[in-house]
Design an enzyme around this catalytic site. Structure first.
Site, mmCIF file in Angstrom:
data_model
loop_
_atom_site.group_PDB
_atom_site.id
_atom_site.type_symbol
_atom_site.label_atom_id
_atom_site.label_comp_id
_atom_site.label_asym_id
_atom_site.label_seq_id
_atom_site.Cartn_x
_atom_site.Cartn_y
_atom_site.Cartn_z
ATOM 1 C CB THR A 93 5.264 -6.980 -2.766
ATOM 2 O OG1 THR A 93 4.847 -5.652 -3.095
ATOM 3 C CG2 THR A 93 4.215 -7.746 -3.290
ATOM 4 C CE LYS A 116 1.464 -5.151 -3.489
ATOM 5 N NZ LYS A 116 2.544 -4.903 -4.661
ATOM 6 C CB THR A 144 1.169 -5.294 -8.908
ATOM 7 O OG1 THR A 144 1.620 -5.615 -10.054
ATOM 8 C CG2 THR A 144 -0.466 -5.170 -8.916
ATOM 9 C CD GLU A 176 9.008 -0.408 -2.397
ATOM 10 O OE1 GLU A 176 9.726 -0.193 -3.397
ATOM 11 O OE2 GLU A 176 7.967 -1.056 -2.439
ATOM 12 C CG ASN A 227 12.508 0.930 -7.629
ATOM 13 O OD1 ASN A 227 11.830 0.158 -7.834
ATOM 14 N ND2 ASN A 227 12.535 2.195 -6.979
#
Lengths: 383, 383
Positions: B146, B168, B179, B259, B378
């Site tokens: 993702t 992932k 997730t 991230e 986010n």
């Protein structure tokens, strides 16, 4: 006039050179009586700062005659030397007032892990004592500010008696300046045991439900002193209600002055099996970085609310949760409901309502969003 | 080659139009046997996504013959319609393979609260089935990405058998893409019960100790399938050791691809009274926004470490804690020790060592720092 609004109190705030800015950094609040009843609640953090370790002993007998506070240094994790500094400050205050040091609460706020200069601090106590006056409340409130942009003061009037209070603290905590300090005064006649009951009831639904960033301070102290100077003895329910109102007022001032925050978020959990479970659910949402970052981005991300609720042990059916934001029920029965575009997050205030459908209890928790400014202010090098 | 490195497995990754980028978004991993033993662990979040609700039933008998995964939509909080979509996907896979849908694990990742297009998803399953091959592992690993910047794959070789895995997930979670999905394959002969023991032992010290932002996903799934195709039955300790090594490898890949992170933080708690208490202490530090923002600012703020430890119920003496950062003991006996300027935080890696002096147990927890980029990623509006 805050802490000097009730009769029987004097206060002062002075500059002792502890703050690099040169601003006021030592405050003194004295209860001239005739009564000296008091109650105090402290941080639940097990790693407590030296002033907390000292003051825990002071408050045990229910008598407090003065509170001395300094900004510019938390005196936390500074070892026996730091504890001796706290003790010396209490002795200095006691010497001036002709009382015992064991009746002097000490509060400190500022950098952790660095010792305060003891002689500067003691000179500050001398200066504050010299400045004590019946209208010194505002000056005292200014002297306890750290990253606060405004001083926090409140007054609630009873029938012939009053309660005053001052507070410092930014909802989101600044570099090592993690402390919320509150001093409350009243000229009502209230015995220490009842003060304690009232204070615990009031803080339980106000300061205890502020959860800006989930980080628990090492120095938090809330002290209330009753002078009895009004000669009036209110009923315990009346006094508790007024004290709760005062604490809620100060708590909302702290929330609105949270560093780096773009939104004040009010999370109300309805129809919980117990009040504790309602608080647990609200707190889980208040501590979700993902949710708080979404609010900063004006994204009404109810999925992150459900994901947070799912981490709690509260009673609810995961397939039947409702969530509203600013009155728009974006989720019903754990599925999308009203269109998320109907939620307007452009203002500073966001109310999140969660319906657990598991009982009849409710609770509200307050927090802020997670912003670039929060990261910036808390990542600045502390030296 | 990840999941197709062990014998007995085919895999594929295709684009079904679920991702707006047009990238691969449906993956299929098939166990051609001869054995079909399996074990799975799921998120502990009580608000689970539909694929988790389905797969919990699938794994109960220890037999899994295929795992189908999609990115581009988490199928979470989408109600009965969403559950039917998951079921339809399992049936589609089962129809192609001539097996029962109840042996097909389904995993989804992407936006929460939005339904996947069922026909696109089923067409993706058809395409993935058509592409199945014994060297399709990398393609499958790509299809589950993702916000991952790289695909995560790992292989561990045993004596005549091997374990392969793909994962992932970004250590810090992206907008509603919360997730972690992991598929592990082995051609060793391992019965379901032993697979379960080994998987729980391996995840307990790897994925379970990654705590990037304290937010628990609704879709996390880790499935291991054993084909037995090597004909070799390793000892349970040997297999567990290899599986733990594989999980640790994938976990570190997740950590490094978090991230918005500037630092990978390894928190090791020494001399705890129990391993659980060591984990509790490490996790409390890993969840301190104040500490994590300080690391981003290259501030070796050990005071925030102690303040976090103080919120736990672990055994320790608050006046006798030691903390090192990158090997420099900045705090000993809960007081300042080595000069904080000796700590170099300019690199990406920070090791925090905490000595509780309360026992002989230890544990390591991994996290990332709290950065502007985290808030940015986010807070982006999810539509």
């Amino acid at each position: 006039m805050s802490v000097t609004q009730p009769q029987g109190f004097r206060a002062a705030g002075v500059s002792a050179g502890l703050k690099s800015s040169g601003g006021k950094d030592v405050a003194l609040v004295v209860n001239d009586g005739p009564t000296h009843d008091s109650a105090t609640v402290f941080t639940a953090n097990r790693c407590k700062a030296n002033p907390v370790l000292w003051s825990q002993e002071v408050v045990k007998d229910g008598t407090v005659r003065a509170v001395v506070l300094n900004s510019g240094g938390a005196n936390c994790y500074t070892g026996p030397e730091g504890f001796q500094t706290t003790h010396a400050v209490a002795e200095q205050v006691a010497g001036h007032l002709g009382i015992g040091a064991i009746d002097v609460v000490v509060c400190s706020t500022g950098l952790i892990g660095l010792a305060n200069d003891r002689s500067d601090l003691l000179a500050g106590v001398d200066a504050a004592y010299a400045e004590l006056s019946a209208d010194g409340g505002t000056s005292a409130a200014e002297a306890i500010m750290t990253t606060d942009s405004v001083s926090k003061q409140a007054v609630v009037e009873g029938a012939g008696w009053s309660i005053g209070g001052m507070a410092k603290g930014a909802g989101m905590l600044a570099p090592q300046l993690a402390t919320m300090l509150v001093v409350i005064t009243t000229d009502a006649v209230v015995a220490a045991g009842e003060l304690d009951q009232a204070l615990r009831a009031a803080t339980r639904v106000s300061f205890d439900r502020l959860d800006s960033d989930g980080c628990m301070s090492t120095n938090d102290t809330v002290t209330v002193m009753a002078s009895g100077a009004s000669g009036i003895t209110p009923s315990l329910p009346d006094f508790t209600e007024a004290l709760t109102q005062l604490c809620a007022d100060l708590a909302m001032q702290l929330l609105r002055d949270a560093e780096g925050a773009d939104h004040e978020i009010t999370i109300t959990t309805l129809n919980a099996a117990s009040e504790d479970e309602a608080v647990e659910v609200g707190r889980s949402v208040a501590r979700s970085n993902l949710f708080k970052a979404a609010v900063f981005g004006q994204d009404p991300n109810w999925g992150r609310v459900l994901a947070s609720i799912g981490t709690t042990s509260a009673q609810f059916d995961p397939a039947d949760l409702d969530v509203a934001m600013n009155g728009v029920w974006v989720c019903k029965g754990s599925e999308p409901h009203a269109d998320r575009s109907e939620v307007d997050l452009s203002g500073r205030e966001l109310s999140v309502t969660i319906d657990l459908k598991a009982g009849t209890e409710r609770a509200t928790v307050w927090t802020n969003d997670l912003t670039h400014a929060y990261v910036h202010e808390n990542s600045a090098y502390s030296s």
